[in-house]
Each structure stands twice: as C-alpha cells, then as structure tokens.
Write a protein that holds these residues in place. Structure first.
Motif, PDB file in Angstrom:
ATOM      1  N   PRO A  10     -19.258  -7.189   5.054  1.00 37.56           N
ATOM      2  CA  PRO A  10     -19.530  -7.579   3.669  1.00 37.56           C
ATOM      3  C   PRO A  10     -18.883  -6.641   2.653  1.00 37.56           C
ATOM      4  N   THR A  11     -18.781  -5.364   3.002  1.00 40.37           N
ATOM      5  CA  THR A  11     -18.164  -4.407   2.073  1.00 40.37           C
ATOM      6  C   THR A  11     -16.693  -4.734   1.869  1.00 40.37           C
ATOM      7  N   TRP A  12     -16.016  -5.148   2.951  1.00 37.48           N
ATOM      8  CA  TRP A  12     -14.604  -5.539   2.854  1.00 37.48           C
ATOM      9  C   TRP A  12     -14.450  -6.722   1.906  1.00 37.48           C
ATOM     10  N   TRP A  13     -15.343  -7.707   2.032  1.00 37.86           N
ATOM     11  CA  TRP A  13     -15.276  -8.871   1.165  1.00 37.86           C
ATOM     12  C   TRP A  13     -15.445  -8.486  -0.306  1.00 37.86           C
ATOM     13  N   LEU A  14     -16.454  -7.658  -0.574  1.00 34.32           N
ATOM     14  CA  LEU A  14     -16.734  -7.289  -1.958  1.00 34.32           C
ATOM     15  C   LEU A  14     -15.601  -6.453  -2.549  1.00 34.32           C
ATOM     16  N   THR A  15     -15.029  -5.576  -1.737  1.00 30.82           N
ATOM     17  CA  THR A  15     -13.906  -4.756  -2.205  1.00 30.82           C
ATOM     18  C   THR A  15     -12.684  -5.617  -2.470  1.00 30.82           C
ATOM     19  N   MET A  16     -12.405  -6.561  -1.576  1.00 36.11           N
ATOM     20  CA  MET A  16     -11.241  -7.430  -1.724  1.00 36.11           C
ATOM     21  C   MET A  16     -11.383  -8.346  -2.936  1.00 36.11           C
ATOM     22  N   LEU A  17     -12.589  -8.842  -3.166  1.00 36.53           N
ATOM     23  CA  LEU A  17     -12.809  -9.764  -4.280  1.00 36.53           C
ATOM     24  C   LEU A  17     -12.772  -9.061  -5.629  1.00 36.53           C
ATOM     25  N   GLY A  18     -13.091  -7.775  -5.624  1.00 35.47           N
ATOM     26  CA  GLY A  18     -12.988  -6.979  -6.842  1.00 35.47           C
ATOM     27  C   GLY A  18     -13.817  -7.524  -7.986  1.00 35.47           C
ATOM     28  N   ALA A  19     -13.151  -7.819  -9.109  1.00 36.06           N
ATOM     29  CA  ALA A  19     -13.850  -8.290 -10.302  1.00 36.06           C
ATOM     30  C   ALA A  19     -14.494  -9.661 -10.093  1.00 36.06           C
ATOM     31  N   PHE A  20     -14.050 -10.382  -9.053  1.00 33.20           N
ATOM     32  CA  PHE A  20     -14.591 -11.708  -8.784  1.00 33.20           C
ATOM     33  C   PHE A  20     -15.634 -11.688  -7.672  1.00 33.20           C
ATOM     34  N   ALA A  21     -16.190 -10.503  -7.404  1.00 36.48           N
ATOM     35  CA  ALA A  21     -17.118 -10.352  -6.288  1.00 36.48           C
ATOM     36  C   ALA A  21     -18.353 -11.241  -6.439  1.00 36.48           C
ATOM     37  N   THR A  22     -18.909 -11.318  -7.635  1.00 33.02           N
ATOM     38  CA  THR A  22     -20.112 -12.133  -7.836  1.00 33.02           C
ATOM     39  C   THR A  22     -19.834 -13.598  -7.543  1.00 33.02           C
ATOM     40  N   VAL A  23     -18.731 -14.117  -8.072  1.00 33.73           N
ATOM     41  CA  VAL A  23     -18.341 -15.505  -7.819  1.00 33.73           C
ATOM     42  C   VAL A  23     -18.023 -15.699  -6.339  1.00 33.73           C
ATOM     43  N   GLY A  24     -17.383 -14.691  -5.740  1.00 29.06           N
ATOM     44  CA  GLY A  24     -17.044 -14.769  -4.324  1.00 29.06           C
ATOM     45  C   GLY A  24     -18.271 -14.881  -3.438  1.00 29.06           C
ATOM     46  N   VAL A  25     -19.326 -14.140  -3.774  1.00 30.48           N
ATOM     47  CA  VAL A  25     -20.575 -14.216  -3.009  1.00 30.48           C
ATOM     48  C   VAL A  25     -21.142 -15.630  -3.069  1.00 30.48           C
ATOM     49  N   LEU A  26     -21.129 -16.228  -4.255  1.00 31.66           N
ATOM     50  CA  LEU A  26     -21.639 -17.589  -4.414  1.00 31.66           C
ATOM     51  C   LEU A  26     -20.848 -18.572  -3.541  1.00 31.66           C
ATOM     52  N   ALA A  27     -19.517 -18.431  -3.555  1.00 30.56           N
ATOM     53  CA  ALA A  27     -18.664 -19.343  -2.789  1.00 30.56           C
ATOM     54  C   ALA A  27     -18.878 -19.168  -1.290  1.00 30.56           C
ATOM     55  N   ILE A  28     -19.011 -17.927  -0.839  1.00 28.19           N
ATOM     56  CA  ILE A  28     -19.188 -17.661   0.594  1.00 28.19           C
ATOM     57  C   ILE A  28     -20.529 -18.193   1.079  1.00 28.19           C
ATOM     58  N   ILE A  29     -21.586 -17.989   0.304  1.00 27.40           N
ATOM     59  CA  ILE A  29     -22.906 -18.498   0.699  1.00 27.40           C
ATOM     60  C   ILE A  29     -22.893 -20.015   0.766  1.00 27.40           C
ATOM     61  N   PHE A  30     -22.217 -20.657  -0.182  1.00 25.90           N
ATOM     62  CA  PHE A  30     -22.109 -22.119  -0.145  1.00 25.90           C
ATOM     63  C   PHE A  30     -21.374 -22.570   1.109  1.00 25.90           C
ATOM     64  N   ALA A  31     -20.256 -21.916   1.407  1.00 28.40           N
ATOM     65  CA  ALA A  31     -19.453 -22.301   2.568  1.00 28.40           C
ATOM     66  C   ALA A  31     -20.181 -22.023   3.875  1.00 28.40           C
ATOM     67  N   GLU A  32     -20.884 -20.881   3.933  1.00 26.69           N
ATOM     68  CA  GLU A  32     -21.564 -20.510   5.184  1.00 26.69           C
ATOM     69  C   GLU A  32     -22.716 -21.454   5.496  1.00 26.69           C
ATOM     70  N   THR A  33     -23.354 -21.987   4.473  1.00 23.54           N
ATOM     71  CA  THR A  33     -24.489 -22.883   4.704  1.00 23.54           C
ATOM     72  C   THR A  33     -24.093 -24.352   4.702  1.00 23.54           C
ATOM     73  N   GLY A  34     -22.941 -24.693   4.113  1.00 21.42           N
ATOM     74  CA  GLY A  34     -22.588 -26.095   3.956  1.00 21.42           C
ATOM     75  C   GLY A  34     -21.416 -26.597   4.765  1.00 21.42           C
ATOM     76  N   LEU A  35     -20.487 -25.716   5.115  1.00 20.13           N
ATOM     77  CA  LEU A  35     -19.290 -26.135   5.834  1.00 20.13           C
ATOM     78  C   LEU A  35     -19.345 -25.603   7.257  1.00 20.13           C
ATOM     79  N   LEU A  36     -19.127 -26.463   8.227  1.00 21.07           N
ATOM     80  CA  LEU A  36     -19.221 -26.041   9.625  1.00 21.07           C
ATOM     81  C   LEU A  36     -18.260 -24.902   9.939  1.00 21.07           C
ATOM     82  N   VAL A  37     -17.099 -24.888   9.276  1.00 14.96           N
ATOM     83  CA  VAL A  37     -16.116 -23.838   9.540  1.00 14.96           C
ATOM     84  C   VAL A  37     -16.536 -22.499   8.945  1.00 14.96           C
ATOM     85  N   GLY A  38     -17.617 -22.498   8.168  1.00 16.47           N
ATOM     86  CA  GLY A  38     -18.050 -21.258   7.526  1.00 16.47           C
ATOM     87  C   GLY A  38     -19.089 -20.488   8.295  1.00 16.47           C
TER      88      GLY A  38
END
Length: 230
Positions: A10-38
């Motif tokens: 998770p630290t890698w994700w937050l570091t990579m997303l940088g200023a978009f980390a908050t939006v990135g968390v929202l997108a990842i949670i949506f994908a992990e719970t909604g898309l089989l590939v997530g």
C-alpha cells in the motif's frame, strides 16, 4: 516478482499516486470490490495505510502530502458499496458461466468456489458482511451473490452495512496509528496491524467452523437424543 510485491504494497501505491493518492484509494477500493480482475489489489492494508497517512506527520515520513481524511471517511464507503453492487450485477448477468471461467495466471476457479461455499455456509446476510474482511472472498462474494440470485435490495442492505463497517473501521484504526506512532518507523506497523485486524475479523468464521464440526459429531438417536460418534 518486484512488480507483484509493489502491487501488494500500500505504501508503494500511495507514493506512486502522489498528489492523487486520495482519489487513487477510492478507485482501487472500487476495483477491488467490483471488478473480478481487482482481487489482487490491496484492500485492508490500503485502507489502514490511507488512514495512517492522513496524518500530516506520518505522510511527511514517506514524503507525500497527507490524504484527506474527511474525503476518505465519506467517499471510500460509497466506492466500496458501489463496487460490490457492480460485482453483484456482473453475477446476475453472467450467471453460472462465472463458475466455468477457465483458470489463468491470475484467476482461479477455486476463488469462485470458495466464495460460493462461504455464501452457502454462513447464509446471505452474514456472508456478505463477513466477506468484507476476507481478502479474495471479498471480491468474489459479490458476483456469487448475484449468481445465486440474492435479491438486489437485500444485497444492497447488507452490502451497505458491511461496506460501511469495513471501510470506516480500517480507516479509523489507521488514522489512530498515524497519530500515535513515530513517523520514521511507520512502515514497521502497517502489515502487523493489518494481519491483526484480519485475524480478528476471522474469529466469527473460526467459531462457526468449530460449531459445525461439533454438530457433525452428533447423531440423533431414535428417541430424539444425541450421542457423540466415536
């Protein structure tokens, strides 16, 4: 293997997303719970990490801007619930064909079978809520509920309750840790904290398994009493 370990960090994700980390968390949670590939995306650990790095001191420790805690508290549960509803819809549309999907390097049919077993063992309501705290099962439970014809309104009710409890508990625990732990040592606490949370969430499952095994050892006698086998 480096890219795989990065995807689970998770630290890698937050570091990579940088200023978009908050939006990135929202997108990842949506994908992990909604898309089989997530299903391989970090869920519990990302939420705890997001809570931790919503603290300015903790975020400074890894060189990122702090995540917006109010936005996380409001928007992340919505993404978790919306993602699960999409998963349920996929299950309704795809039907039993979901169980016939061939194995690949990422997808395994056993993931779907485990989710189905979970659903049938604990019942629709408990299964949808408890699955939120179980990686992989969390992703596949939603389409399985659709395949097994759990009514959309009933699913939405328990999905909303489970999503809210799961997300908010993880974020609040992370935020508390972020405000209490030395920022320079924060990485050492993320994974142990997540493992502890997952273990606690598995307690109801462990209790249910023990109860089932005890019941299986009892056989009714003709007079209605029970005796233990062996």
């Amino acid at each position: 293997m480096d890219w795989l370990s990065n995807l689970l960090d998770p630290t890698w994700w937050l570091t990579m997303l940088g200023a978009f980390a908050t939006v990135g968390v929202l997108a990842i949670i949506f994908a992990e719970t909604g898309l089989l590939v997530g299903f391989f995306l970090p869920g519990d650990s990302l939420l705890v990490a997001a809570g931790i790095f919503s603290s300015a001191a903790a975020a400074k420790g890894i060189g990122i801007e702090p995540l917006s805690f109010p936005v996380l508290l409001i928007a992340t549960p919505l993404c978790a619930v919306a993602g699960a509803q999409l998963g349920h819809l996929i299950g309704v549309k795809v039907g039993r064909r979901l169980f016939d999907k061939p194995d690949s390097r990422l997808f395994k049919r056993e993931y779907v079978e485990k989710a189905e077993h979970f659903f049938l063992k604990f019942g629709p309501a408990r299964a949808v809520i408890i699955a939120r705290f179980v990686p992989i099962v969390r992703t596949f439970m939603n389409p399985v509920a659709g395949v097994l014809e759990m009514p959309a309104r009933t699913f939405f009710l328990w999905n909303a309750i489970g999503g809210l409890v799961w997300v908010e508990s993880m974020l609040l625990i992370g935020h508390f840790l972020g405000s209490q732990v030395d920022p320079t040592k924060i990485d050492k606490y993320i994974l142990p904290g997540v493992f502890l949370i997952i273990f606690i969430s598995l307690i109801p499952i462990i209790v249910e398994v023990i109860k089932t095994r005890r019941a299986a050892k009892q056989v009714p006698e003709p007079n209605g009493k029970h005796h233990r086998v062996g």
